[in-house]
Every structure is written in C-alpha cells, then in structure tokens.
Design an enzyme around this catalytic site. Structure first.
Site, PDB file in Angstrom:
ATOM      1  N   ASP A  72     -10.396   4.911  -1.936  1.00 52.64           N
ATOM      2  CA  ASP A  72      -9.322   5.832  -3.198  1.00 52.64           C
ATOM      3  C   ASP A  72      -9.604   5.575  -4.251  1.00 52.64           C
ATOM      4  OD1 ASP A  72     -10.043   3.906  -4.677  1.00 52.64           O
ATOM      5  OD2 ASP A  72      -8.218   3.276  -5.877  1.00 52.64           O
ATOM      6  N   TYR A 128      -6.702   6.974   3.781  1.00 50.52           N
ATOM      7  CA  TYR A 128      -6.611   4.947   2.571  1.00 50.52           C
ATOM      8  C   TYR A 128      -6.582   4.040   2.797  1.00 50.52           C
ATOM      9  CZ  TYR A 128      -5.842   2.065  -0.678  1.00 50.52           C
ATOM     10  OH  TYR A 128      -5.370   0.814  -1.376  1.00 50.52           O
ATOM     11  N   GLU A 149       0.703  -1.185   0.052  1.00 49.37           N
ATOM     12  CA  GLU A 149      -0.083  -0.038  -0.383  1.00 49.37           C
ATOM     13  C   GLU A 149       1.294   1.523   0.040  1.00 49.37           C
ATOM     14  OE1 GLU A 149      -2.741   0.040  -0.543  1.00 49.37           O
ATOM     15  OE2 GLU A 149      -3.585  -1.982  -0.447  1.00 49.37           O
TER      16      GLU A 149
END
Length: 288
Positions: free
Chosen positions: A136, A118, A35
């Site tokens: 996102d 996020y 991520e």
DNA sequence: AACCCGGGGCG
DNA sequence: CGCCCAGGGTT
C-alpha cells in the site's frame, strides 16, 4: 532477520480488523469490507462505519439483496461513493460465483469489482493467512526510504510487488506479520511529512537515514483542488439525495443556487452514468 | 502514464 | 491552506 515483526508485535495499534474476535465474527467478509473502506479513507474515519456496516450486512449474500439506495445511504460520507457500488457488486459476484464465500485465490479476488493489486493480496494475506506481497502507500514509502534511499516513493508500480516479494520471510505466518508491519511502520513512524526516525526499528539499516534524510526531489502527483471541482459538485448532489431518501428531488430543486449550473448538471449526469443516481424525467433519487 | 473520483483532519 | 489518506477504474 528483520526487526520489523518484533517491533510490530510490541507496538501495533489495536484496530478492529486485527482482533481475533473480528475474524471469528465476520471472517474474510469483514476483512474485505474493511479494505474497501480503507481505500483512500483514513483509519480513524473507517472504524465506526465498518462496525455499523457489518452489523447490518454480516455476509456477502445478505448484502447482495440490498438496494443501491441502501448501500449509498449506509456509505454516508466515507467519500468516493463508487466504492460502495463496487463493494455491492462484489457481494453479488461472491454470492453468484463463489457460493457466498469470499474467494481465497488472488486471481479470483482480482476478478471482483473494485478489487485491485492491493486489496486482493490484503484479503488473501490478512483473511486467509497466505503468503503474498501486500503493498500500500505506506509500504511503498518504507521501501523507498529504507531500501532505495529516497524521500518519497515514485508512482505505484508492479515492481513494488516484486521488491516486497523478495523481502518477505519464508515462513507463511511471519510473512503476513511482515506485510502488516511494513504498513504499520509507514502509518505511524515512517510518515510522509514528519518521519520519527528516532523511533524506527530500521534506523540502523535505513538507506535514506544513512544518507542524512536528503530531499531526493521526488514530486508527488498533486490531486486537483477540491474547492470548485466536479468532485465537490457530485458530493453535494449525492449529499442532498442521501438527505431526502427515500423521496425524490424535483430536478429543478437540485442545488438551484450552485455557482456553476453547467457543472451541477454535469455532476447529475455523471452520477446517473455511474449508477449512483437515477432520474425519472422530473426528479432525481437514489436507485431502488 | 495520466486522470478522475470525496471528504475530512492535521501541520 | 496545502498535503495526505491500508486505491481502483478508465482512457
């Protein structure tokens, strides 16, 4: 029942962080690293770097022992190298505060360096299987079109999280798939430029398609030009430092022919301020 | 809310 | 050559 999860199971791309073997091998740390890399760097560029990173530092505590130079070097050309520093700091924080285990609670994740709305929820959902809205840029576009009938989403807002939370299936596992499916739809079908509505599982209910795909006049905030920017100068200095590491460069040998010497010097100063470079008076190098 | 922060690839 | 990319931090 939304058709999204069914569509996702039938058509989703085979990405490393979606494979069970990835989770078996690297767990939540693997998800966290993926991520970080995916923050503004496209999927196809992340994949090879992710695997190299996790082979070198398979756990947070192992990464915590690395030097800044090692981390910046390994980050290579992924862009926005401050993310490498933040990931490194997060590894130290996880080691010190959480016994080397990536935390599961969103609030604990949000407290780590480089983790925002996020990434915190993406880790809680995709690594731990909990039920949170993950929003996102792809999901925001899907919501803007399918629900609001707009061509493009507005600026990111906490209201996106509320909207997505209201749409999540009650079932925990199904909610995780729904989150992934919304992102996947935005990445592969409901794209920003040329959406392929003929392939869309939501075509029957999409507000934007029903309205005839109008240009709703949403102006996306334009990023400043890269050519000639301070960002370009910083990138050039850092590329030089990576290329000579572990050696140092004499300060007067740092981009001597850069078109704007003032800009070059500002770039050097800002890299030092960020902790991405270090100077000993006569030379510049990656922090040991 | 606006701005800053890389770098590459696609239309 | 403009636009976009699994965003986050700072002001």
């Amino acid at each position: 029942m939304s058709p999204l999860p069914t569509w996702y199971r039938a058509t989703a791309r085979d990405l490393p962080w979606r494979r069970p073997s990835f989770h078996d091998e690297f767990g939540a740390w693997g998800v966290l690293v993926s991520e970080f890399m995916l923050q503004q760097t496209p999927v196809t560029r992340v994949i090879p770097h992710l695997e190299a990173w996790l082979e070198r530092w398979p756990t947070p505590s192992e990464m915590a022992t690395a030097s800044t130079a090692d981390v910046v070097q390994q980050w290579a050309n992924l862009g926005y190298p401050r993310r490498a520093l933040w990931l490194h700091r997060a590894a130290v924080e996880i080691t010190e505060r959480h016994g080397g285990i990536v935390p599961r609670e969103v609030d604990a994740l949000l407290a780590l360096s480089g983790i925002g709305d996020y990434t915190a929820r993406a880790v809680a959902v995709f690594a731990y299987g909990d039920r949170h809205p993950v929003v996102d840029t792809n999901t925001r576009r899907v919501l803007a079109r399918a629900i609001e009938g707009r061509a493009q989403p507005g600026p990111p807002s906490r209201r996106d999280l509320v909207l997505m939370a209201d749409l999540l299936p009650d079932d925990v596992a199904e909610a995780a798939v729904f989150n992934a499916a919304a992102m996947e739809l935005g990445a592969t079908v409901c794209t920003s430029r040329a959406p392929r509505c003929e392939l869309c599982p939501l075509a029957g209910s999409c507000a934007w398609l029903a309205a005839g795909r109008p240009d709703t006049g949403d102006e996306r905030r334009r990023q400043a030009a890269y050519e000639g920017s301070d960002r370009q100068a910083r990138g050039a200095v850092l590329k030089l430092l990576r290329s000579i590491d572990p050696d140092a460069v004499p300060l007067d040998a740092v981009l001597p022919d850069w078109p704007d010497p003032g800009q070059r010097d500002r770039a050097i100063d800002s890299l030092i301020a960020d902790g991405l470079a270090e100077a000993d008076g006569a030379s510049l190098f990656l922090p040991r």
